[in-house]
Write an enzyme that holds these catalytic residues in place. Structure first.
Site: not given
Ligand code: BDP
Length: 599
Positions: A477, A473, A512, A576, A557, A166, A471, A416-417
């Site tokens: 999400y 959300y 994040e 973000k 993030w 992203d 990370n 990362n992820e």
């Molecule tokens: C995570 C990723 C990051 C994205 C973020 C997002 O590590 O690179 O920018 O989500 O969705 O999955 O903002």
């Protein structure tokens, strides 16, 4: 062991470093005909292009901004060098791979866009004369490159980058370029580590040279007084009444290393040095044996027009914003940054989680969506894995070699992820961690950032990490939006309870969490994308963090809004940021500032 020296260029009695930053010649090569058409000597029909910078955002047309394929740079330089000097070119990075030619001779190739390219041009360069350097660059991604992605070919034949991550696929010569001269017998690398005994400290050092003459080392304090000295390529510098490098209260000594032949100095290299220890004890991260709670951000090297090009003013402004908001840490998501970022962090006392460009290890152009939906792509079961692993190990080695002596770097993040729920993923990362561990003389904690599918019951990779980076959300999400945010908090607590039951006794850091937020939007009651929603989201997340004592850090993030590939989920990039792309605070910045003042 790297065959070349990645030491940052210096000017001193034995070495010179001349910058090649400025305007270079530049040509796209969509048909990859440059080599056969003789571009290795000189670029025909070139335009001018700034270095360091990404090429994308200086253009006003789509095709140039989105260009994917081969492209070339050229620069003339006058070389002032002694007859016996070794001459090198050092590019801070070239994204994503390059081949360097000097006066028409091929010199070296390098894979990976975020670590130095260093090549010996002693034979090819003409002394005290004009020389031409030509660099062939390529910015395509596939499933064995770091970062991972793919290339889409349009009916017209035009190629487009389809990253599995992203952020915009910025490329070019994005960091400074130097012509370095140094003696034939020279300092190649050095290691340092520390032991603190009461008020004193021992600095254990080891200097690698390519010769057999004696090495002498001394340590100077910030005023330039010699406080310790030692003879030999390795040894211990005993410092009485040592001034420690502390978080947001840095003290830097200078380490001076010399190769000598009697009284004659053959080579000399000096670098800043901060005395500090890093240790994990149970759920605590200890710096100089004092627990520290991480406060700060995941960042990007990203700015309007410059793209990912390093710029001192932007870096300075970012540190000023991070100081203002009471942060103490950031993660170099999702790749190692320019050397200068670490030098500034050393001076300002910031902690860095230094991340290798292992991002996109899930076959998806929107990893952030797959991450929430339980998607599984068998990423580590494909035939690209051996080549990917080779590149991954190589870039881990280049990163640790480059960054191991920075006091600011307290951990290395090796991914990362990625997908983590299969045995294949475990075996892949076991090989990466096994490769990384012996490379760090300071034995810093190793980690990686996990997305939401990496749940306590399913993830097979977290046992490799010395502390866990999540990370998450919840409220964006997952169960995002005004009233649903209550549900998000319950789901979040449920996951944390399940981690808690595992009694892992390691620190957990959120690397994040955040919401896309338009700096122009206010709404009461809040809705997603409004500034009010970002504040409510942070407050909810902090309630959860404060309920678990094994949580030892929160890196939101993102520090600032940044450019991504375009699409229906992104409005001129990812929003973000706590700061706008122009580094002005959104409303939530004041909330973070207040929380972090006392945290
Ligand atoms: C995570 C990723 C990051 C994205 C973020 C997002 O590590 O690179 O920018 O989500 O969705 O999955 O903002």
């Amino acid at each position: 062991m790297l065959e070349y020296s990645v030491l940052y260029p210096v000017n001193n009695c034995a070495r010179t470093a001349a910058s090649l930053d400025g305007m270079w010649k530049f040509s796209f090569d969509p048909e990859s005909k440059g080599v056969q058409d003789g571009w290795t000597e000189h670029l025909p029909n070139s335009i001018s292009m700034p270095v360091p910078a990404s090429f994308a955002d200086v253009f006003t047309d789509h095709a140039s901004r989105d260009y994917c394929g081969d492209f070339w740079y050229e620069k003339e330089f006058f070389l002032h060098a002694g007859e016996n000097d070794v001459v090198e070119l050092r590019f801070g990075s070239v994204a994503h791979r390059c081949t360097v030619y000097v006066n028409g001779t091929e010199i070296c190739s390098h894979e990976g866009g975020f670590l130095p390219v260093v090549c010996d041009i002693t034979k090819a360069a003409k002394r005290n004369a004009l020389n031409t350097v030509v660099v062939k660059v390529n910015n395509e991604l596939n499933e064995s490159t770091l970062p991972c992605g793919s290339v889409m070919t349009l009916t017209s034949g035009k190629k487009l980058a389809a990253p599995y991550f992203d952020f915009f696929n910025y490329s070019g010569i994005q960091r400074s370029v130097y012509v370095v001269t140094k003696p034939q017998e020279s300092i190649v690398d050095y290691d340092t580590s520390f032991a603190i005994n009461g008020k004193d400290a021992d600095v254990c050092y080891s200097v690698r040279t390519n010769g057999s003459h004696d090495v002498a080392v001394c340590l100077k304090d910030a005023e330039g007084n010699v406080v310790a000295q030692s003879e030999g390529a390795s040894g211990v510098l005993h410092v009485t009444d040592a001034k420690l490098w502390n978080v947001r209260n840095a003290y830097l000594y200078q380490l001076v290393m010399v190769i000598r032949d009697g009284d004659t100095v053959i080579d000399s290299y000096e670098a800043k040095l901060g005395i500090r220890t890093i240790r994990i004890d149970g759920t605590k991260i200890l710096v100089n044996d004092e627990p520290v709670y991480l406060k700060g951000f995941g960042k990007h090297e990203d700015f309007d027009i410059l793209g990912r090009g390093f710029n001192y003013s932007i870096a300075k402004r970012d540190y000023e914003c991070m100081k203002w908001i009471n942060a103490n840490c950031f993660r170099t998501s999702h790749y190692p940054y320019a050397d200068e970022w670490y030098q500034l962090a050393d001076e300002e006392g910031f902690l860095i989680i230094d991340e290798v460009p292992a991002v996109g290890m899930m076959r998806s152009t929107r990893n952030f969506v797959k991450a929430g939906t339980g998607g599984f792509t068998h990423f580590f079961e494909t035939d690209t894995v051996p080549e990917l692993l080779k590149n991954h190990k190589q870039q881990v080695e280049e990163m640790i070699t480059r960054d191991k002596n920075h006091p600011s770097v307290f951990s290395f993040s090796l991914f990362n992820e990625p997908e983590t729920t299969s045995k294949e993923a475990h075996d892949y990362f076991k090989a990466v961690f096994d490769h990384a561990r012996p490379l760090d003389p300071q034995k810093r904690p190793l980690t990686g950032a996990f997305e939401k599918n990496s749940q306590p019951e399913l993830c097979q990779v977290y046992p490799l990490c010395d502390f866990l980076c999540l990370n998450r959300y919840y409220g964006w999400y997952i169960s995002g939006g005004g009233t649903a945010i209550e549900e998000a908090e319950l789901k979040f607590r449920d996951e944390m309870d399940r981690w808690s039951k595992k009694n892992l006794n390691v620190p957990f850091v959120f690397t994040e969490f955040g919401t896309d937020t338009l700096d122009s939007m206010h709404k009461l009651p809040s809705i997603m994308w409004s500034q009010e929603y970002q504040e409510e989201y942070y407050e909810r997340n902090f309630n959860v963090f404060d309920s678990y004592d094994f949580i030892t850090g929160e890196l939101t993030w993102n520090f600032a809004d940044f450019q991504t590939t375009e699409g229906i989920m992104r409005v001129n990039g990812n929003k973000k940021g706590v700061f706008t792309r122009n580094r002005q605070p959104k409303a939530s910045a004041f909330l973070l500032k207040k929380r972090w003042e006392n945290k």
